[in-house]
Write a protein that holds these residues in place. Structure first.
Motif, short mmCIF file in Angstrom:
data_model
loop_
_atom_site.label_atom_id
_atom_site.label_comp_id
_atom_site.label_asym_id
_atom_site.label_seq_id
_atom_site.Cartn_x
_atom_site.Cartn_y
_atom_site.Cartn_z
N ASN A 1 -8.73 -1.66 -20.74
CA ASN A 1 -7.37 -2.17 -20.58
C ASN A 1 -6.57 -1.95 -21.86
OD1 ASN A 1 -5.04 -3.99 -20.34
ND2 ASN A 1 -6.06 -4.55 -18.43
N ILE B 1 -4.20 -3.46 -23.03
CA ILE B 1 -3.93 -4.73 -23.73
C ILE B 1 -5.03 -4.98 -24.77
CG2 ILE B 1 -3.88 -7.25 -23.40
CD1 ILE B 1 -2.60 -6.68 -20.62
N LYS C 1 1.46 -9.60 -13.93
CA LYS C 1 1.74 -8.18 -13.70
C LYS C 1 2.72 -8.02 -12.54
CE LYS C 1 0.14 -3.89 -14.86
NZ LYS C 1 0.98 -3.61 -16.00
N PRO D 1 4.20 -1.84 -10.88
CA PRO D 1 3.15 -1.07 -10.21
C PRO D 1 2.46 -0.12 -11.19
CG PRO D 1 5.33 -0.22 -9.61
CD PRO D 1 5.56 -1.46 -10.43
N MET D 2 1.16 0.09 -11.00
CA MET D 2 0.43 1.00 -11.89
C MET D 2 0.59 2.42 -11.36
SD MET D 2 -2.81 -0.98 -13.29
CE MET D 2 -3.92 -0.82 -11.96
N GLY D 3 0.67 3.38 -12.29
CA GLY D 3 0.87 4.76 -11.87
C GLY D 3 2.22 4.94 -11.20
N GLY D 4 3.19 4.16 -11.64
CA GLY D 4 4.50 4.19 -11.00
C GLY D 4 5.54 4.98 -11.77
N GLY D 5 5.18 5.44 -12.99
CA GLY D 5 6.18 6.14 -13.80
C GLY D 5 7.11 5.18 -14.54
N GLY E 1 4.20 0.90 -17.35
CA GLY E 1 3.68 -0.47 -17.45
C GLY E 1 2.53 -0.63 -18.44
N GLY E 2 1.55 0.25 -18.38
CA GLY E 2 0.39 0.15 -19.27
C GLY E 2 0.81 0.36 -20.72
N ASN F 1 2.65 -2.72 -21.94
CA ASN F 1 1.71 -3.81 -22.25
C ASN F 1 1.09 -3.60 -23.64
OD1 ASN F 1 0.21 -4.12 -18.89
ND2 ASN F 1 2.20 -4.78 -19.65
N ASP G 1 3.97 7.01 -24.30
CA ASP G 1 5.18 6.20 -24.19
C ASP G 1 5.13 4.92 -25.02
OD1 ASP G 1 6.25 7.99 -22.40
OD2 ASP G 1 5.61 6.87 -20.63
N THR H 1 -0.81 10.96 -13.62
CA THR H 1 0.01 11.75 -14.56
C THR H 1 -0.64 13.11 -14.87
OG1 THR H 1 0.95 9.73 -15.49
CG2 THR H 1 1.08 11.68 -16.87
N THR I 1 6.32 10.80 -14.11
CA THR I 1 5.64 11.66 -13.14
C THR I 1 5.53 10.96 -11.79
OG1 THR I 1 3.54 10.81 -13.99
CG2 THR I 1 4.31 12.89 -14.91
N GLY I 2 6.37 9.94 -11.58
CA GLY I 2 6.35 9.20 -10.32
C GLY I 2 5.26 8.15 -10.35
N1 LIG Z 1 -2.67 -3.19 -18.96
C1 LIG Z 1 -2.60 -2.13 -18.14
N2 LIG Z 1 -1.67 -2.08 -17.18
C2 LIG Z 1 -1.55 -1.00 -16.37
N3 LIG Z 1 -2.37 0.04 -16.42
C3 LIG Z 1 -3.32 0.05 -17.34
C4 LIG Z 1 -3.47 -1.02 -18.23
N4 LIG Z 1 -4.49 -0.73 -19.03
C5 LIG Z 1 -4.94 0.48 -18.65
N5 LIG Z 1 -4.25 0.97 -17.63
C6 LIG Z 1 -4.47 2.29 -16.98
O1 LIG Z 1 -3.32 3.13 -17.23
C7 LIG Z 1 -2.95 3.84 -16.05
C8 LIG Z 1 -1.44 4.13 -16.09
O2 LIG Z 1 -0.76 2.93 -15.91
P1 LIG Z 1 0.79 2.79 -16.15
O3 LIG Z 1 1.23 1.55 -15.48
O4 LIG Z 1 1.12 2.92 -17.60
O5 LIG Z 1 1.33 4.07 -15.39
P2 LIG Z 1 2.69 4.73 -15.29
O6 LIG Z 1 3.73 3.70 -14.99
O7 LIG Z 1 2.55 5.90 -14.39
O8 LIG Z 1 2.97 5.25 -16.74
P3 LIG Z 1 3.81 6.51 -17.22
O9 LIG Z 1 5.22 6.28 -16.90
O10 LIG Z 1 3.55 6.42 -18.69
O11 LIG Z 1 3.22 7.70 -16.52
C9 LIG Z 1 -3.37 2.92 -14.90
O12 LIG Z 1 -3.64 3.65 -13.74
C10 LIG Z 1 -4.62 2.22 -15.47
O13 LIG Z 1 -5.78 2.95 -15.13
#
Ligand SMILES: Nc1ncnc2c1ncn2[C@@H]1O[C@H](COP(=O)(O)OP(=O)(O)OP(=O)(O)O)[C@@H](O)[C@H]1O
Ligand SMILES: C[C@](O)(CO)[C@H](O)COP(=O)(O)OP(=O)(O)OC[C@H]1O[C@@H](n2ccc(N)nc2=O)[C@H](O)[C@@H]1O
Length: 285
Positions: free
Chosen positions: A65, A67, A96, A99-103, A106-107, A110, A141, A181, A240-241
């Motif tokens: 993670n 974080i 939270k 959304p993860m992998g949303g572009g 978020g990660g 954090n 980022d 990504t 990258t969406g």
């Molecule tokens: N605290 C966290 N929150 C979200 N994702 C995390 C975290 N720690 C590790 N990850 C990993 O990072 C990956 C990318 O998450 P993130 O939410 O940053 O994607 P994103 O919005 O597509 O980012 P970007 O815009 O930089 O492409 C997640 O799929 C997850 O495996």
């Protein structure tokens, strides 16, 4: 004592890929703006010598993670600088929303919030540049989230120059698919030879995202969402969406379109802001 720290989303208002480096990473020209919307971290520091994440993030192991990784990296850097308090520890919880992998970054956001907040709470005295240098090792980022001002970014996203795009209202919509990504950056059909332009030229041209064509081709859900939003407002992909954003002059105009969203589409409305909510919290605004 427990304190609350915002961890906002970002949008890439435009994103152009100007080349590929020998290490496989891509050189970009992108315009970052924050959203007044995101996750919230609750942080308390102690003398347990341990970093504890109280709320697991689904699908991400604690040690992976961002974080936890950000907190550990800050400890190492402060130890080297001899500014780390004895047995520095922290307990961190996350609410939270992004959304993860949303572009939406978020990660990365954090990780930046942890670096900025713990540097403040532990009083480890690292400069914003030092925090950004730790951050870029965790994700391309992280530096923009650490610095906290809307920015024109070049290189892989680490060369930042302040910018002041208009603070519009955005409808951010998620098509319900998660996009990796690296998969987008490795797509042979990706446009990766857009000419390098000056910021002035880019600001006076229509904004676009070089990732959008390949992502729309691979994901029917994204393609349909962009087509639908374009009926109402200028709309495109972020990062990258998978998220797509549409821009409006008023909150109510954005909310009206959100109410019409097709089944399976989740979304929210938020204002674009040029000073990050994290910066405002740090300054005590
Ligand atoms: N605290 C966290 N929150 C979200 N994702 C995390 C975290 N720690 C590790 N990850 C990993 O990072 C990956 C990318 O998450 P993130 O939410 O940053 O994607 P994103 O919005 O597509 O980012 P970007 O815009 O930089 O492409 C997640 O799929 C997850 O495996
Ligand atoms: C595209 C953006 O969303 C723009 O904001 C970001 O630059 C992506 O940042 P991120 O999701 O934090 O990505 P990272 O974790 O740094 O990189 C994931 C992978 O994407 C590819 N990658 C990423 C950034 C970049 N400038 N060029 C790349 O080719 C690399 O294969 C890398 O291994």
């Amino acid at each position: 004592m427990m304190s609350h720290w915002p961890s906002p989303a970002k949008l890439n208002l435009f994103l152009y890929i100007t080349g590929r480096r020998p290490d496989g990473y891509h050189n970009l020209q992108t315009l970052f703006q924050f959203l007044d919307y995101g996750d919230t971290l609750q942080i308390s520091t102690d003398h347990s010598d341990r970093i504890q994440l109280l709320t697991p993030v689904a699908g991400v192991a604690e040690a992976d993670n961002l974080i936890v990784r950000a907190a550990e990296r800050l400890k190492q850097a402060a130890l080297a600088k001899q500014t780390l308090p004895p047995k520095a520890g922290a307990q961190i919880a996350i609410d939270k929303r992004l959304p993860m992998g949303g572009g939406l970054g978020g990660g990365s956001s954090n990780a930046a919030t942890v670096l900025v907040a713990l540097n403040h709470l532990w009083q480890t005295g690292l400069t914003p540049d030092e925090l950004a240098a730790i951050g870029v090792q965790l994700g391309a980022d992280v530096p923009v989230f650490v610095k906290g001002f809307a920015a024109f970014a070049q290189g892989v996203g680490e060369q930042l120059q302040p910018a002041e795009p208009e603070e519009k209202w955005y409808l951010v919509a998620h098509p319900g698919v998660s996009i990796s990504t690296p998969a987008v950056f490795n797509d042979p059909a990706l446009t990766r030879d857009t000419p390098v332009r000056t910021l002035a030229t880019l600001l006076s041209s229509p904004f676009a995202n070089d990732c959008e064509a390949v992502v729309r081709k691979r994901f029917r859900e994204v393609d349909e969402l962009v087509s639908w939003l374009l009926e109402y407002a200028p709309s495109r992909l972020t990062g990258t969406g998978a998220c797509v954003f549409a821009e409006f002059d008023t909150e109510s105009a954005a909310r009206q379109v959100l109410e019409l969203a097709p089944n399976g589409v989740r979304g929210f409305v938020a204002r674009g802001v040029n000073v990050s909510p994290l910066q405002r919290a740090l300054r005590g605004d």
